[in-house]
Design an enzyme around this catalytic site. Structure first.
Site, mmCIF file in Angstrom:
data_model
loop_
_atom_site.group_PDB
_atom_site.id
_atom_site.type_symbol
_atom_site.label_atom_id
_atom_site.label_comp_id
_atom_site.label_asym_id
_atom_site.label_seq_id
_atom_site.Cartn_x
_atom_site.Cartn_y
_atom_site.Cartn_z
ATOM 1 N N HIS B 193 10.013 17.109 -7.428
ATOM 2 C CA HIS B 193 11.315 16.493 -7.253
ATOM 3 C C HIS B 193 12.044 17.084 -6.041
ATOM 4 C CE1 HIS B 193 14.753 14.243 -8.504
ATOM 5 N NE2 HIS B 193 15.481 15.313 -8.278
ATOM 6 N N CYS B 492 3.469 2.857 -0.274
ATOM 7 C CA CYS B 492 4.897 3.099 -0.510
ATOM 8 C C CYS B 492 5.123 4.489 -1.094
ATOM 9 C CB CYS B 492 5.500 2.039 -1.412
ATOM 10 S SG CYS B 492 4.835 2.033 -3.073
#
Lengths: 92, 567
Positions: B193, B492
């Site tokens: 993250h 992506c």
């Protein structure tokens, strides 16, 4: 002892934001106010100025709660506090 | 560069480019639980302890209130409610009872909070989530009583470099990019993250820098987010490098909206966005469309499914930012690190391999169908070309079923995410049923290497430079060619935002690259420095490398522009 029954108007019930607004208002009045679900005994009533008490009550939209207070001016206080719960606080 | 006369730099994995100097602020250690049964010190009376507790809770309330004043929207409302919890009469009364029974103030507030939190947890849903806020209040009060720093990102009057063991989404939600100039973690991996948020915010970042959490608070350091190094007490060389970066970084902000190689091979550069606000910014940054619209923003933080009307409005906001361009909508990707109370089971022993992404349609049918209806409605009356793809597709059958659901909703361009290695291997047959594929390199890497994205010790395995991952990308493209209808395969994942890797992906035959808008200018600049043939050559070099590190090094050494731009 004054009592006032109120129907919770907030769509999400007495969740964090409505509970915060209400607890804040109760904290400003000169008398002690308790809150309980309609069917519950007076002994189970909780301090209405406590946001955690309000949240743990788990009152949902449409539930009936009872506000209680004693002393001079208690009836007007309950009336003004009831108006807050009768407003959809999330809609503001 | 030599460091022989100074301390050895800390080495980790550079995950977001940039070279900066700054002062270290360490993320305070989480507040530890006061030992069970911890008694009042003999020198402290119960009354003193109660007074200390009341003072601490007031101080915490004041701090949270001042944070609330600086916050907006939902965050503000949550902080206001949390501030009230700090001095809550029920909580304090219960703690005072424990103190009068002989417990220390720290242990008393710990236990009082635990019983109130249990009540909230028993109510479930939204209330259960508020238990997290109460635990935050509890930690803050205990830290105040102990006289140690409050948990969470430190407050500072001047900008700083944040050093932590790792950062959770809850930490980064309060991260102010005007205050934090770089991120360093001793744990975490390249797909953690921390890495993702650093790239999105354009902050230089180094992860998995073992020992960095031991750097003294207030130390001056140099962070190189490209090389993955952190130098304490930087010298003239580092100062010069940081100055040079400040100059090049300012040159790397413009993208002319036309991704291409030196010989004119077009590679549209698209943006990954999570809502209308992002989309407007991405369009302003020159993005040629949206390659990944994460629709979770509509759903996260809710205890029930948003209505179709709400969804239509949210999607339309994104479509309106890209008139006449392509927007690829990924249907709800809940599960694993993005749990949703009404959709996913938080008790799964192995959520990354659990009911997530497209699979939630099996356990909670209806949500996906309604989402597709909302996307179709939002697409009506928009000039934008709306493509729709499902995450976590593993089989040909699933792809065919998703395509039929799209057709039923009136959506004409169905596609799949390729994140599971089985989908990469079977792309020829999967593309027989859908119109395009988009590689999600973060998950494809973790599944290919069997390495959890969040784990620092596995950071090296989790590199998208792994030749095995590149080979699967090449096979996905080869499958599309074999299928015979020239169906596009895009990327992506975070890999597309790495300018060197973007060249390799182009050489592997990927047709579009979608990334955080911050990376568009750097990727465009590097891509424009090579011809398609050179890109193909670099792709072969990477595929033939014996390791991820070797692949990266070989490719980078043939791209001199990277050094020129400081990337």
């Amino acid at each position: 002892m004054f009592e006032r029954k109120v129907i919770i108007a907030s769509r999400v019930g007495l969740h964090a934001r409505p509970a915060a607004i209400f607890a804040d208002a109760v904290g400003r009045v000169p008398v002690e106010v308790t809150i309980a679900m309609d069917a519950e005994p007076v002994d189970d009533a909780m301090d209405a100025s406590s946001i955690l008490s309000l949240m743990s009550l788990g009152a949902a939209h449409g539930d009936v709660v009872v506000l209680r207070a004693e002393g001079a001016g208690a009836d007007e206080v309950l009336e003004s506090l009831a108006k807050i719960l009768e407003t959809d606080l999330d809609a503001e | 560069m030599t460091f022989t006369d100074r301390a050895v730099p800390f080495t980790g994995v550079g995950v977001s480019p940039g070279r900066v100097l700054g002062t270290v602020r360490q993320m305070p250690a989480p507040v530890s639980e006061p030992p069970a049964g911890e008694r009042l010190a003999a020198s402290t009376s119960a009354d003193d302890a109660v007074a200390a507790l009341r003072a601490a809770s007031k101080a915490v309330q004041a701090e949270l209130k001042s944070r609330a004043e600086r916050a907006h929207g939902d965050a503000k409302a949550v902080l206001e409610a949390t501030a009230q919890m700090a001095t809550d009469s029920m909580l304090i009364k219960s703690a005072v009872k424990h103190i009068n029974a002989g417990l220390s103030a720290e242990r008393a507030i710990w236990e009082a909070s635990a019983s109130v939190a249990e009540m909230l947890l028993n109510l479930g849903g939204y209330m259960a989530e508020r238990a997290t806020d109460l635990f935050d209040v509890r930690s803050r009060i205990v830290a105040e009583l102990r006289g140690v720093a409050a948990p969470g990102i430190p407050a500072s009057a001047t900008p700083f470099i944040l050093v932590a063991e790792d950062l959770a989404p809850a930490d980064t939600a309060t991260l102010d990019p005007a205050q934090v100039i770089a991120l360093v973690t001793s744990g975490g991996g390249p797909q953690s993250h921390t890495a993702i948020i650093a790239r999105a915010l354009g902050l230089p970042a180094v992860v998995a820098a073992v020992g960095a959490d031991g750097i003294a608070d207030g130390a001056e350091v140099y962070v190189d987010g490209t090389a993955g190094t952190v130098v304490v007490d930087p010298g003239a060389e580092e100062v010069a490098a940081a100055d040079a970066w400040a100059t090049t970084a300012s040159r790397l902000v413009d993208f002319d909206g036309n991704g291409r190689t030196a010989d004119g091979h077009l590679v549209p550069l698209l943006a990954n966005v999570g809502g209308a606000k992002d989309a407007v910014k991405a369009a302003a940054a020159g993005a040629q469309g949206v390659g990944l619209l994460r629709t979770e923003f509509c759903f996260l933080g809710r205890d029930s499914e948003p209505s179709i009307t709400e969804q239509v409005e949210a999607y339309r906001g994104v479509f309106d930012a890209f008139p006449d361009k392509k927007v690829v909508v990924r249907t709800l990707d809940a599960g694993a690190d993005k749990p949703l109370p009404f959709l996913t089971d938080a008790t799964e022993p192995n959520p990354a391999l659990g009911v997530r992404g497209y699979r939630t349609d099996w356990t909670t049918p209806g949500v996906l169908e309604r989402q597709l209806a909302a996307i179709a409605t939002a697409a009506e009356g928009s000039t934008c070309q709306v493509w729709v793809m499902a995450p976590m597709i593993a089989t040909v059958e699933e792809a065919a079923h998703f395509a039929s659901m799209c057709a039923a909703a009136g959506l004409t361009t169905p596609g799949v995410m390729v994140e599971v290695p089985s989908a990469a291997l079977r792309s020829e047959f999967i593309l027989g049923h859908v119109e395009f594929a988009s590689l999600g390199t973060n998950d494809l890497t973790q599944y290919t290497m069997a390495a959890d994205r969040q784990l620092g010790p596995l950071a090296a395995l989790n590199s998208p430079w792994q030749p095995a991952v590149l080979q699967l990308i090449g096979m996905t493209v080869a499958g599309a060619v074999a299928e015979g209808h020239d169906k596009p395969v895009g990327v992506c994942g975070e890999a597309a935002a790495d300018p060197a890797l973007a060249v390799v992906l182009t050489g592997l035959g990927v047709s579009t690259l979608s990334m955080t808008p911050r990376a568009l200018a750097a990727v465009a600049a590097v891509l424009a420095s090579v011809t398609l043939d050179q890109a193909k050559h670099l792709a072969q070099l990477a595929l033939a490398a014996p390791s991820a590190a070797a692949a990266k090094e070989r490719v980078r050494s043939e791209l001199p522009i990277l050094a020129e731009l400081g990337l």
